[in-house]
Design an enzyme around this catalytic site. Sequence first.
Site, PDB file in Angstrom:
ATOM      1  N   LYS A 182      14.095  -1.467  -7.335  1.00 48.42           N
ATOM      2  CA  LYS A 182      14.652  -0.941  -6.375  1.00 48.42           C
ATOM      3  C   LYS A 182      15.057  -2.124  -4.999  1.00 48.42           C
ATOM      4  CE  LYS A 182      12.046   1.602  -3.066  1.00 48.42           C
ATOM      5  NZ  LYS A 182      12.572   1.005  -1.990  1.00 48.42           N
TER       6      LYS A 182
ATOM      7  N   GLY B  22       0.995  -1.199  -0.052  1.00 44.78           N
ATOM      8  CA  GLY B  22       0.026   0.238   0.204  1.00 44.78           C
ATOM      9  C   GLY B  22       0.688   1.351   0.024  1.00 44.78           C
ATOM     10  N   ALA B  23       0.174   2.393   0.423  1.00 45.11           N
ATOM     11  CA  ALA B  23       0.745   3.812   0.169  1.00 45.11           C
ATOM     12  C   ALA B  23       1.306   3.890  -1.144  1.00 45.11           C
ATOM     13  CB  ALA B  23       2.185   4.006   1.351  1.00 45.11           C
TER      14      ALA B  23
ATOM     15  N   SER C 102       7.436   3.950  -0.462  1.00 42.23           N
ATOM     16  CA  SER C 102       6.418   4.504   0.359  1.00 42.23           C
ATOM     17  C   SER C 102       6.908   5.379   1.396  1.00 42.23           C
ATOM     18  CB  SER C 102       5.525   3.293   0.926  1.00 42.23           C
ATOM     19  OG  SER C 102       5.040   2.498  -0.262  1.00 42.23           O
TER      20      SER C 102
ATOM     21  N   GLN D 179       3.771   6.378  -7.518  1.00 34.37           N
ATOM     22  CA  GLN D 179       4.174   6.103  -9.175  1.00 34.37           C
ATOM     23  C   GLN D 179       4.955   5.115  -9.528  1.00 34.37           C
ATOM     24  OE1 GLN D 179       5.334  10.569  -9.129  1.00 34.37           O
ATOM     25  NE2 GLN D 179       4.754  10.441 -11.169  1.00 34.37           N
TER      26      GLN D 179
ATOM     27  N   HIS E 140       4.724   2.031  -7.946  1.00 40.81           N
ATOM     28  CA  HIS E 140       3.737   1.274  -8.147  1.00 40.81           C
ATOM     29  C   HIS E 140       3.021   1.242  -9.278  1.00 40.81           C
ATOM     30  CE1 HIS E 140       4.058   1.419  -3.549  1.00 40.81           C
ATOM     31  NE2 HIS E 140       4.467  -0.056  -3.681  1.00 40.81           N
TER      32      HIS E 140
END
Length: 283
Positions: free
Chosen positions: A152, A31-32, A189, A35, A37
């Site tokens: 990442k 979540g959170a 996030s 861009q 994601h």
Amino acid sequence: MTIFKNKTDLIAFVDTIKSDKKTLGFVPTMGALHQGHASLIIEGLKHNDFVAVSIFVNPTQFDNNEDLVKYPRTLDSDVELLSNISEERIIVYAPTVEDIYGNDVISTSFSYDGLEHEMEGRFRDGHFDGVGTIVKRLFEIVRPDNSYFGEKDFQQLMIIKKLVEKYNIPVKVNGCKIFRAKDGLAMSSRNTRLKPEYRAAAPFIYKTLNTAKEKFGTKSANAVTKWVTKQFAEHDLLELEYFIIADVKTLKTVKRKSNKKSYRAFIAVYADDIRLIDNIALN
Ligand code: PAF
């Protein structure tokens, strides 16, 4: 947008996708959404009829309870971001801890042929057991054809590929390029939790990685590592946890360079109490 809070309903929905011979992509997240994601989901939509996005802050992968408690939970804005990408072709699975773990919130122990002992594995006890546990469980529930992970978390990507290979899980694992803010900071996030002065300082991480890459062309891994360590020792706000130049296949720290191998530099930095990671391909 269809949002599933429990696996029984999701499983039934995926059954219909499968019986209609449609393809399903999958982007697991905590979540959170940002861009970074979105770029994974958009990639998934290019190659699949539907994309499932899981939103679940997985307790078993946190080695620090404060980090788990403070991890941003923003379901409403996450759903809004997803609706702006596609109302019809994205399915959200946002389960409770109980739906995933029942009453036993524990992780299984995995061997990833040594990948788990390097870098993040050295600094985050049990982290990759937690990641393996949740990703394996999500793959079993969602049963996607393709899955998408950001580079990442390059070590995580390698570990998921190993997990799929070891357990013969019928899903393709696709690595996607790191999505960066305009100033170079890798999207995470956790960035939303950075105080303004730390957010302003954080692009120094990518800038240093780029210079390290340049230096690696002519200098040894050891000399580059020393140079990076010095840059952070002299920095007022950012504290280096590790900088490692590693072989991309084994993730082992390079001792002597060979032009037959590919290397990547990996970094973990504390900006106040927020831990940021990044990496760059060196050759
Ligand atoms: O990369 C992440 O956000 C998490 O580690 C993942 C893959 C969603 C598992 O919880």
